[in-house]
Write a protein that holds these residues in place. Structure first.
Motif, PDB file in Angstrom:
ATOM      1  N   LEU A   9      -9.022  -7.187 -33.609  1.00 28.06           N
ATOM      2  CA  LEU A   9      -7.866  -6.713 -32.847  1.00 28.06           C
ATOM      3  C   LEU A   9      -8.242  -5.335 -32.297  1.00 28.06           C
ATOM      4  CD1 LEU A   9      -5.018  -7.705 -35.334  1.00 28.06           C
ATOM      5  CD2 LEU A   9      -5.650  -8.861 -33.212  1.00 28.06           C
ATOM      6  N   ILE A  10      -8.689  -5.323 -31.059  1.00 29.72           N
ATOM      7  CA  ILE A  10      -9.165  -4.087 -30.439  1.00 29.72           C
ATOM      8  C   ILE A  10      -8.057  -3.530 -29.551  1.00 29.72           C
ATOM      9  CG2 ILE A  10     -10.928  -3.069 -28.944  1.00 29.72           C
ATOM     10  CD1 ILE A  10     -12.718  -5.515 -29.885  1.00 29.72           C
ATOM     11  N   GLU A  11      -7.551  -2.360 -29.941  1.00 28.44           N
ATOM     12  CA  GLU A  11      -6.418  -1.724 -29.262  1.00 28.44           C
ATOM     13  C   GLU A  11      -6.580  -1.690 -27.744  1.00 28.44           C
ATOM     14  OE1 GLU A  11      -5.041   2.334 -30.163  1.00 28.44           O
ATOM     15  OE2 GLU A  11      -5.089   1.683 -32.264  1.00 28.44           O
ATOM     16  N   ARG A  12      -7.698  -1.150 -27.304  1.00 24.80           N
ATOM     17  CA  ARG A  12      -7.949  -0.979 -25.870  1.00 24.80           C
ATOM     18  C   ARG A  12      -7.878  -2.311 -25.134  1.00 24.80           C
ATOM     19  NH1 ARG A  12     -12.862  -1.652 -24.875  1.00 24.80           N
ATOM     20  NH2 ARG A  12     -13.550  -0.570 -26.729  1.00 24.80           N
ATOM     21  N   ASP A  13      -8.557  -3.324 -25.667  1.00 19.25           N
ATOM     22  CA  ASP A  13      -8.594  -4.642 -25.021  1.00 19.25           C
ATOM     23  C   ASP A  13      -7.210  -5.290 -24.982  1.00 19.25           C
ATOM     24  OD1 ASP A  13     -11.289  -4.152 -24.861  1.00 19.25           O
ATOM     25  OD2 ASP A  13     -11.874  -5.668 -26.347  1.00 19.25           O
ATOM     26  N   LEU A  14      -6.488  -5.189 -26.090  1.00 24.71           N
ATOM     27  CA  LEU A  14      -5.151  -5.788 -26.149  1.00 24.71           C
ATOM     28  C   LEU A  14      -4.189  -5.074 -25.196  1.00 24.71           C
ATOM     29  CD1 LEU A  14      -4.873  -6.391 -29.997  1.00 24.71           C
ATOM     30  CD2 LEU A  14      -5.038  -8.137 -28.222  1.00 24.71           C
ATOM     31  N   ALA A  15      -4.295  -3.753 -25.123  1.00 30.60           N
ATOM     32  CA  ALA A  15      -3.435  -2.987 -24.215  1.00 30.60           C
ATOM     33  C   ALA A  15      -3.687  -3.398 -22.761  1.00 30.60           C
ATOM     34  CB  ALA A  15      -3.665  -1.494 -24.402  1.00 30.60           C
ATOM     35  N   LYS A  17      -5.011  -6.287 -21.705  1.00 32.76           N
ATOM     36  CA  LYS A  17      -4.594  -7.681 -21.532  1.00 32.76           C
ATOM     37  C   LYS A  17      -3.075  -7.799 -21.380  1.00 32.76           C
ATOM     38  CE  LYS A  17      -4.931 -12.227 -23.622  1.00 32.76           C
ATOM     39  NZ  LYS A  17      -5.421 -13.028 -24.717  1.00 32.76           N
ATOM     40  N   LEU A  18      -2.351  -7.007 -22.144  1.00 35.52           N
ATOM     41  CA  LEU A  18      -0.890  -7.072 -22.131  1.00 35.52           C
ATOM     42  C   LEU A  18      -0.260  -6.111 -21.120  1.00 35.52           C
ATOM     43  CD1 LEU A  18      -0.402  -7.253 -26.001  1.00 35.52           C
ATOM     44  CD2 LEU A  18      -0.224  -9.146 -24.375  1.00 35.52           C
ATOM     45  N   ALA A  19      -1.091  -5.306 -20.470  1.00 35.22           N
ATOM     46  CA  ALA A  19      -0.630  -4.330 -19.468  1.00 35.22           C
ATOM     47  C   ALA A  19       0.411  -3.365 -20.046  1.00 35.22           C
ATOM     48  CB  ALA A  19      -0.099  -5.034 -18.224  1.00 35.22           C
ATOM     49  N   VAL A  20       0.080  -2.823 -21.224  1.00 36.71           N
ATOM     50  CA  VAL A  20       0.928  -1.821 -21.870  1.00 36.71           C
ATOM     51  C   VAL A  20       0.038  -0.672 -22.337  1.00 36.71           C
ATOM     52  CG1 VAL A  20       2.671  -3.497 -22.643  1.00 36.71           C
ATOM     53  CG2 VAL A  20       0.765  -2.931 -24.150  1.00 36.71           C
ATOM     54  N   SER A  21       0.675   0.418 -22.745  1.00 33.35           N
ATOM     55  CA  SER A  21      -0.118   1.529 -23.269  1.00 33.35           C
ATOM     56  C   SER A  21      -0.627   1.172 -24.669  1.00 33.35           C
ATOM     57  CB  SER A  21       0.720   2.806 -23.313  1.00 33.35           C
ATOM     58  OG  SER A  21       1.671   2.721 -24.348  1.00 33.35           O
ATOM     59  N   ARG A  22      -1.517   1.996 -25.170  1.00 31.97           N
ATOM     60  CA  ARG A  22      -2.104   1.713 -26.482  1.00 31.97           C
ATOM     61  C   ARG A  22      -1.126   1.987 -27.630  1.00 31.97           C
ATOM     62  NH1 ARG A  22      -8.308   3.726 -26.299  1.00 31.97           N
ATOM     63  NH2 ARG A  22      -8.179   3.100 -28.460  1.00 31.97           N
ATOM     64  N   THR A  23      -0.135   2.825 -27.403  1.00 34.26           N
ATOM     65  CA  THR A  23       0.799   3.181 -28.486  1.00 34.26           C
ATOM     66  C   THR A  23       1.544   1.959 -29.033  1.00 34.26           C
ATOM     67  OG1 THR A  23       1.021   5.409 -27.615  1.00 34.26           O
ATOM     68  CG2 THR A  23       2.736   4.651 -29.132  1.00 34.26           C
ATOM     69  N   PRO A  24       2.182   1.120 -28.196  1.00 35.21           N
ATOM     70  CA  PRO A  24       2.865  -0.043 -28.769  1.00 35.21           C
ATOM     71  C   PRO A  24       1.891  -1.046 -29.404  1.00 35.21           C
ATOM     72  CG  PRO A  24       3.034  -0.067 -26.365  1.00 35.21           C
ATOM     73  CD  PRO A  24       2.432   1.243 -26.758  1.00 35.21           C
ATOM     74  N   VAL A  25       0.679  -1.117 -28.878  1.00 37.80           N
ATOM     75  CA  VAL A  25      -0.329  -2.007 -29.471  1.00 37.80           C
ATOM     76  C   VAL A  25      -0.706  -1.494 -30.858  1.00 37.80           C
ATOM     77  CG1 VAL A  25      -2.689  -2.883 -29.269  1.00 37.80           C
ATOM     78  CG2 VAL A  25      -1.219  -2.800 -27.250  1.00 37.80           C
TER      79      VAL A  25
END
Length: 197
Positions: A9-15, A17-25
């Motif tokens: 679960l890589i914060e940067r990649d998930l953010a 992919k989901l088009a959100v900032s890293r904080t909610p991820v």
């Protein structure tokens, strides 16, 4: 179901992919770790967890008690809208069984239980049950693979619904608990068949 046990679960990649900032991820990953759905394997690495069979069975045990409580409360608190919605879901699930649409069946099954929890009128109970369900969501289809379980589960949903309609708290609790217990038993039998436990 997109990420498999062991996937990072890589914060940067998930953010991205989901088009959100890293904080909610970051917050979501922390919540997944708290729920046991993700594991911190090193200072910088978090992966999707793979619960053991024992953890899944233990979750079924807790869910059985809490689901019984939710059904009991729903028998008192369910609105006519709740009952109509649950009735429609029960009918749609039967249609899915008839045409072997397992993906849709699983989706409807989740919606049925979610509405049951909500109809209890207890927000804390609702959240606890949703968290427990999410912990083993990926494993519930294993029990449905056991021959005859889909039809048996459909009948159990009808019995829960009948108890809700008649406002019989005791019967609603009894059938909700039976439903989860039988789901757990089917899960165990299916694993034993495949020699996984």
């Amino acid at each position: 179901g997109e990420l498999q046990p062991g996937d990072p679960l890589i914060e940067r990649d998930l953010a991205e992919k989901l088009a959100v900032s890293r904080t909610p991820v970051r917050e979501a990953i922390q919540r997944l770790k708290t729920m046991g759905l993700a594991v911190q394997v090193s200072r910088k690495m978090v992966i999707v967890a793979k619960p053991t069979s024992e953890e899944v069975i233990n979750t079924f045990d807790v869910r059985e008690v809490l689901e019984g409580l939710a059904a009991s409360r729903a028998a008192t608190n369910a609105t006519s809208e709740d009952l109509i919605y649950l009735e429609n879901l029960a009918e749609e699930m039967e249609q899915c069984i008839a045409i072997n649409d397992d993906d849709k069946l699983e989706e409807l099954h989740m919606l049925f239980h979610e509405r049951l929890y909500r109809a209890s009128g207890n927000k804390k109970l609702y959240q606890l049950l949703m968290d427990l369900r999410d912990c083993i969501k990926a494993y519930t289809h294993i029990g449905y693979a056991f021959p005859g379980r889909k039809s048996e589960a459909s009948q159990e949903h009808k019995r829960i619904l009948e108890a809700l309609i008649s406002k019989n708290s005791r019967k609603a609790e009894e059938w909700a608990r039976k439903h989860i217990k039988r789901s757990k038993e089917a899960y165990i039998r299916e694993l034993q068949k495949d020699s996984q436990i």
